[in-house]
Design a protein around this motif. Structure first.
Motif, PDB file in Angstrom:
ATOM      1  N   THR A   6       0.890  -1.241   0.054  1.00  0.00           N
ATOM      2  CA  THR A   6      -0.005   0.100   0.046  1.00  0.00           C
ATOM      3  C   THR A   6       0.735   1.187  -0.145  1.00  0.00           C
ATOM      4  N   PHE A   8       0.346   5.282   0.481  1.00  0.00           N
ATOM      5  CA  PHE A   8      -0.126   6.013   1.041  1.00  0.00           C
ATOM      6  C   PHE A   8       0.317   7.546   0.460  1.00  0.00           C
ATOM      7  N   THR A  87     -12.755   5.540   3.470  1.00  0.00           N
ATOM      8  CA  THR A  87     -11.696   4.232   3.492  1.00  0.00           C
ATOM      9  C   THR A  87     -10.249   4.725   3.833  1.00  0.00           C
ATOM     10  N   VAL A  88      -9.882   5.720   3.211  1.00  0.00           N
ATOM     11  CA  VAL A  88      -8.608   6.335   3.202  1.00  0.00           C
ATOM     12  C   VAL A  88      -8.279   6.869   4.721  1.00  0.00           C
ATOM     13  N   SER A  90      -9.773   5.359   7.548  1.00  0.00           N
ATOM     14  CA  SER A  90      -9.656   4.175   8.182  1.00  0.00           C
ATOM     15  C   SER A  90      -8.243   3.540   8.026  1.00  0.00           C
ATOM     16  N   ALA A  91      -7.632   3.711   6.823  1.00  0.00           N
ATOM     17  CA  ALA A  91      -6.382   2.906   6.390  1.00  0.00           C
ATOM     18  C   ALA A  91      -5.373   3.917   7.297  1.00  0.00           C
ATOM     19  N   HIS A  94      -5.369   3.072  10.893  1.00  0.00           N
ATOM     20  CA  HIS A  94      -4.870   2.062  11.211  1.00  0.00           C
ATOM     21  C   HIS A  94      -3.149   1.900  11.239  1.00  0.00           C
ATOM     22  N   GLY A  95      -2.975   2.672  10.057  1.00  0.00           N
ATOM     23  CA  GLY A  95      -1.253   2.854   9.948  1.00  0.00           C
ATOM     24  C   GLY A  95      -0.726   3.375  11.029  1.00  0.00           C
ATOM     25  N   LEU A 110      -4.993   6.135  -1.430  1.00  0.00           N
ATOM     26  CA  LEU A 110      -4.426   4.931  -1.438  1.00  0.00           C
ATOM     27  C   LEU A 110      -3.882   4.456  -2.774  1.00  0.00           C
ATOM     28  N   GLU A 112      -2.925   0.839  -4.073  1.00  0.00           N
ATOM     29  CA  GLU A 112      -2.622  -0.568  -3.657  1.00  0.00           C
ATOM     30  C   GLU A 112      -2.001  -1.671  -4.850  1.00  0.00           C
ATOM     31  N   HIS A 141       3.896   0.774   2.565  1.00  0.00           N
ATOM     32  CA  HIS A 141       3.669  -0.294   3.741  1.00  0.00           C
ATOM     33  C   HIS A 141       3.232  -1.639   2.873  1.00  0.00           C
ATOM     34  N   GLU A 143       2.424  -5.614   4.015  1.00  0.00           N
ATOM     35  CA  GLU A 143       1.857  -6.718   5.063  1.00  0.00           C
ATOM     36  C   GLU A 143       2.669  -7.277   6.074  1.00  0.00           C
TER      37      GLU A 143
END
Length: 156
Positions: A6, A8, A87-88, A90-91, A94-95, A110, A112, A141, A143
């Motif tokens: 991902t 950002f 959505t952005v 939230s990501a 989380h980041g 984002l 991906e 980023h 996983e």
């Protein structure tokens, strides 16, 4: 197994379809061996599959004749752009919770990159990363490594 990287970034473009088109056009300008096929879109997102015009599987068979079967093909790279604010956000949240840099809070987009298989044209991935880093100061980023990674480490 699929691997998701991902990026950002702060694109300033609210229309994902327009941003994806712009990104693919610039990708082709920087790396002319890539072809794109739309894979879908919706409110705040758009995606495509990126295919290499290089015979990556053939090149691998020459370099590693016993490791690559004759029928194996190069796999495409999937690219999805998300501009949907919820959505952005939230990501980004989380980041930040994962220890990402404070600059994430400035991001509005984002990108991906989804890779599957081991026979793919990594130059497509590297070019997307360079393009987004140059143009939108993208933060990578993965996983497996989180924010503590480089593109070279993601390829391993």
């Amino acid at each position: 197994m699929a691997e998701v990287m991902t990026l950002f970034m702060r694109s300033g473009e609210p229309v994902a379809q327009r941003l994806l088109g712009e990104l693919v056009a610039e990708l082709r300008a920087r790396y002319p061996f890539v072809a794109a096929t739309p894979a879908g879109d919706g409110v705040g997102w758009a995606s495509c599959e990126l295919f290499s015009r290089r015979d990556v599987a053939g090149e691998a068979r020459v370099a590693y004749p016993t490791a690559v079967a004759g029928d194996e093909q190069t796999t495409p790279v999937a690219l999805r752009v998300v501009t949907r604010p919820d959505t952005v956000k939230s990501a980004v949240n989380h980041g930040i919770d994962e220890g990402g840099p404070v600059e994430l809070t400035l991001c509005d987009t984002l990108a991906e990159i989804i890779t599957t298989g081991y026979l793919l044209d990594w130059m497509i991935v590297r070019t997307i990363h360079r393009l987004t880093a140059d143009r939108w100061a993208a933060i990578l980023h993965t996983e497996q490594a989180g924010f503590d990674t480089t593109l070279q480490e993601a390829e391993a």
